[in-house]
Scaffold this motif. Structure first.
Motif, PDB file in Angstrom:
ATOM      1  N   THR A 185      45.313  43.467  45.610  1.00  0.00           N
ATOM      2  CA  THR A 185      46.657  43.259  45.072  1.00  0.00           C
ATOM      3  C   THR A 185      46.756  43.793  43.652  1.00  0.00           C
ATOM      4  N   TYR A 230      41.013  38.180  41.316  1.00  0.00           N
ATOM      5  CA  TYR A 230      41.709  38.017  42.596  1.00  0.00           C
ATOM      6  C   TYR A 230      42.069  39.379  43.193  1.00  0.00           C
ATOM      7  N   ASP A 231      42.532  40.289  42.325  1.00  0.00           N
ATOM      8  CA  ASP A 231      42.911  41.625  42.793  1.00  0.00           C
ATOM      9  C   ASP A 231      41.734  42.354  43.427  1.00  0.00           C
ATOM     10  N   THR A 238      45.845  32.723  50.575  1.00  0.00           N
ATOM     11  CA  THR A 238      45.214  34.032  50.501  1.00  0.00           C
ATOM     12  C   THR A 238      43.796  33.970  49.941  1.00  0.00           C
ATOM     13  N   LEU A 247      41.455  40.954  46.912  1.00  0.00           N
ATOM     14  CA  LEU A 247      42.645  40.987  47.782  1.00  0.00           C
ATOM     15  C   LEU A 247      43.296  42.369  47.850  1.00  0.00           C
ATOM     16  N   VAL A 254      51.422  36.263  48.019  1.00  0.00           N
ATOM     17  CA  VAL A 254      50.071  35.792  47.714  1.00  0.00           C
ATOM     18  C   VAL A 254      50.136  34.299  47.421  1.00  0.00           C
ATOM     19  N   ALA A 273      53.637  34.888  42.751  1.00  0.00           N
ATOM     20  CA  ALA A 273      52.706  34.295  43.716  1.00  0.00           C
ATOM     21  C   ALA A 273      52.908  32.787  43.788  1.00  0.00           C
TER      22      ALA A 273
END
Length: 393
Positions: free
Chosen positions: A386, A380-381, A86, A384, A4, A34
């Motif tokens: 993630t 962010y998760d 990303t 994405l 990431v 990351a």
């Protein structure tokens, strides 16, 4: 999980909330493995980004020139493709326009953090600021800011996330602040040991309300309620020499030369709040967060804030008799401020210590650096798929 790479865009890295948050998110990203990139013109905090494991991408991101903004968008789009970025996260309007255009061109998720109130008095300003509400997720640094965004830009709750700025509680742990640091500040400020200190820590600008702090001290002096307390106005004038001169004249005219001091910038804020008997946030304009009210409580120092912007969100007010950590007073009301100051200065040592313990616990429950970092990575998760937040602990 694939590598990431997060690109943050900020104008400069000098000093301030958005700049500090940029560094703190670099730290959190690095812990997860990351890659953290920061597009910026640079500044004194650029070294902190690099020390945290981030990489500086030098670009003229502070420019408001439309041609430069478009050129920056092209440069960012190229970087996004070349470095396989990303997600892009923007923290200020000029760089946000470049980041927004680059994100749309490269089809990358776009996140914004709305750090300031931003003027909206004219339609152009509203349009210019609207980029901060165009993120796939829009982070507000308080519920006050979230309401402002919703009213101005009609952002839905689905896209909005409220994430308070956080502080490193360990920096404000009273036991970690050695006596020599306290003595150095007393000497610098000309304060005797045991002399009560009222601390107003803010840059010297009229909307921070220094005039009303001086007026409150004047009322207390006239009522024989000031005692030997010293009011410390700590903050740079940042070139506003005329305003500093006005404050000095006000102090002189009120006969407060022995009680009110303009001491300039303070480099050791944890020690300053540890030394203070009570802190004051006297702003007459809206703070979208109000970091000093959190820092003072983290140091176990009760705080008085004005009832404007996000500041009331940060304290448990005295009107809630159980568990209170500070006072909320009307804006630009020196009489109300004086009354709360008298109450704070006459607390017994035991009562003040109990308030300080509650204040630290309050900050630990809502305003820690770790929670701010976790919550931001969780945003962010969301976009994405993630698990960065889990890896940041």
């Amino acid at each position: 999980m694939a590598k990431v790479t997060i690109l943050q865009a900020v104008p400069r890295l000098e000093t301030g909330g958005s700049e500090q948050s940029t560094v703190e998110i670099v730290q959190a990203l690095t812990r997860t493995g990351a890659q953290a990139l920061v597009a910026t013109e640079g500044g004194r905090m650029a070294t902190a980004v690099q020390e945290a494991g981030g990489e500086i991408l030098p670009l003229p991101m502070a420019s408001k020139n439309p041609l430069t903004i478009l050129a920056n968008a092209r440069r960012l789009a190229k970087i996004v493709e070349e470095r396989d970025v990303t997600l892009i996260h923007a923290r200020s309007r000029a760089p946000a326009w470049s980041a927004f255009l680059a994100a749309r061109r490269t089809k990358r998720p776009f996140v914004t953090t709305y750090h300031g109130a931003y003027s909206s008095r004219v339609p152009f300003k509203t349009l210019y600021s609207s980029v901060m509400a165009r993120g796939d997720r829009v982070i507000a640094n308080s519920h006050y800011t979230a309401a402002l965004i919703a009213a101005r830009h009609h952002v839905t709750q689905e896209r909005m996330r409220v994430i308070y700025r956080g502080i490193d509680l360990s920096r404000f742990e009273p036991r970690s602040i050695v006596l020599s640091r306290l003595e150095a500040l007393r000497a610098a400020w000309g304060v005797r040991e045991g002399q009560p200190i009222v601390l107003h820590a803010a840059r010297l600008t009229s909307w921070k309300g220094q005039r009303y702090v001086i007026e409150a001290a004047q009322k207390m002096l006239a009522a024989n309620e000031l005692g030997d307390a010293v009011v410390i106005l700590a903050g740079d004038d940042q070139g506003r020499g005329s305003y500093r001169g006005e404050l000095e004249a006000q102090i002189q005219a009120a006969g407060l030369q022995d009680h009110v001091r303009l001491v300039g910038h303070c480099d050791d804020i944890p020690a300053a709040f540890a030394l203070a008997h009570v802190a004051v946030v006297a702003s007459i304009g809206a703070e979208t967060f109000g970091r000093t009210s959190i820092e003072s409580q983290a140091a176990g120092c009760p705080v008085i804030v004005t009832d404007v912007g996000a500041a009331p969100e940060n304290v448990i007010p005295a009107s809630r008799s159980a568990g209170f950590t500070g006072w909320v007073v009307p804006t630009a009301d020196s009489a109300a401020l004086a009354a709360s100051l008298v109450e704070a200065l006459t607390l017994s040592p035991e009562t003040r210590a109990a308030i300080g313990q509650r204040a630290r616990a309050h900050v630990a429950s809502r305003f820690t650096l770790q929670e701010m970092q976790r919550a931001t990575l969780a945003v962010y998760d969301e976009l994405l798929g993630t698990e960065l937040a889990a890896g940041s602990r």
